[in-house]
Design a protein around this motif. Structure first.
Motif: not given
Length: 403
Positions: A264-267, A270-274, A277-280, A309-315
């Motif tokens: 969920g971290r952007t380029s 310090n900025i994240w997105a969900a 609006c977010a592509s992953f 937590a350092d967990v990957e998002y798996v939809p």
């Protein structure tokens, strides 16, 4: 003390701040929303709320007192004007808010008709916000004539509600069939029959040339084939686009939305997105999901990752749509399908199963909650029964979960 600022007070933003507090984050949280109301559900806006079956307070995801109790600072009705990544500040006009971590849950914006074809006339509506629906509500009544532009789920849901309220509805879809972008011909056929059976006039393969008006208000439409219509109001349902303007102005990298990594971290670290609006990353590619379940799940995953937590998002994609007395439930993503298997249920219940070769990709289930749940559990578990087994009416579907 760490200060997390969240821009976008919709489903994703509300879910994220609630998850942060639930998981024990004790730093400062600020949730900023452009609309002057606490975060609310969008799906019922054009259905139960417009029909008068749901009061405003029931739309709210959480009462306003929740945010006070959880020590979340709400700034509503205050659009963000700029993000200063280097100074790590958010600007609301003259107000400057510093952040340690910033989350963009800015959602999506409805596509509108250009002013050059009458899109700016009074009586032309989109269905996205509470203000949109409140403005449209006085127009929706017995004997009124409506034009719905767009045969996706937004347009079809609007057509269903307007018809229930006694409106004469004409729906135009530029593509060869309704739902062409998102569903199989079988699903399109089901919903075309459903709507025409309720009196909706559906025109496929026909574009809108222009809207016409008098004294600044829409009164008619001219279609690409020369057909003219008299209308009292127009609902535009031609899709949505990710709301990325703030990210773009701040120099955050975009890719069909705000580009994030699997966490969920952007380029900007310090900025994240969900949310919308977010592509992953997903299965070797990149996707963006426009749904309530994704907004919640991805926001909660990002909340955990903000806390290390350092967990990957798996939809586990699923969607729904309510039209008349039909509940459509969708599990999975049908991209790349090459075969459809149909299972008839009792009454008007039916499910369409999408396969690519022998791999089960997705299920569309109409008034068939049982087969929807079975399909969803199979897809989530990576199981693919034989298409022939799905097609066999004698198959014990529940037994497939144990195979």
């Amino acid at each position: 003390m760490t200060h997390i600022v969240v821009i976008g007070a919709g489903q994703a933003g509300s879910s994220l701040v609630a998850k942060l507090r639930k998981d024990g984050f004790d730093g400062d949280i600020t949730l900023i929303g452009a609309e002057p109301v606490v975060p609310y559900q969008r799906p019922p806006l054009s259905k139960a709320y417009l029909l008068g079956d749901m009061a405003l307070e029931r739309l709210f995801l959480r009462p306003e007192s929740f945010y006070d109790d959880q020590k979340v600072t709400l700034k509503l009705g205050q659009p963000v004007t700029a993000i200063d990544r280097h100074g790590k500040t958010v600007h609301l006009g003259n107000e400057v808010i510093p952040y340690d971590l910033l989350v963009l849950t800015t959602g999506s914006d409805p596509r509108r008709l250009p002013a050059s074809i009458g899109g700016d006339l009074d009586g032309v509506f989109v269905v996205r916000t509470l203000a949109d629906v409140d403005a449209m509500a006085p127009m929706v009544g017995e004997g009124k004539r409506a034009l719905i532009v767009g045969g996706g789920y937004i347009g079809l849901e609007a057509a269903a509600v307007a018809t229930k309220l006694g409106v004469q509805v004409t729906l135009v879809e530029m593509a060869d069939r309704i739902l062409q972008r998102v569903a199989a011909p079988e699903t399109s056929d089901f919903f075309r029959d459903l709507h025409t059976g309720h009196g909706v006039k559906i025109l496929e393969g026909v574009g809108l040339e222009k809207l016409t008006g008098e004294n600044g208000k829409v009164t008619g439409a001219v279609l690409a084939d020369g057909t003219t219509l008299e209308v009292d109001f127009v609902v535009v349902g031609v899709g949505i686009a990710p709301s990325t303007q703030l990210a773009e102005m701040a120099g955050v990298i975009l890719d069909n939305g705000i580009k994030t990594d699997a966490f969920g971290r952007t380029s900007d670290e310090n900025i994240w997105a969900a949310g919308d609006c977010a592509s992953f990353p997903y299965k070797g590619g990149r996707i963006r999901l426009e749904s309530v379940p994704n907004a919640i799940d991805q926001a909660e995953c990002v909340a955990g990752n903000l806390m290390g937590a350092d967990v990957e998002y798996v939809p586990q994609p699923w969607f729904w749509s309510d039209q008349y007395d039909v509940k459509l439930q969708i599990a999975g993503l049908n991209t790349g399908y090459d075969r459809i298997i149909t299972r008839k249920g009792d009454g008007n219940s039916v499910s369409f199963w999408y396969f690519k070769g022998d791999q089960l990709l997705a299920v569309d289930a109409m008034n068939d909650a049982r087969n929807y749940m079975i399909g969803k559990r199979l897809i989530d578990a990576g199981k693919s029964p034989s298409p022939d087994v799905i097609a066999d009416p004698a198959t014990d579907m529940k037994a497939l979960l144990k195979a």
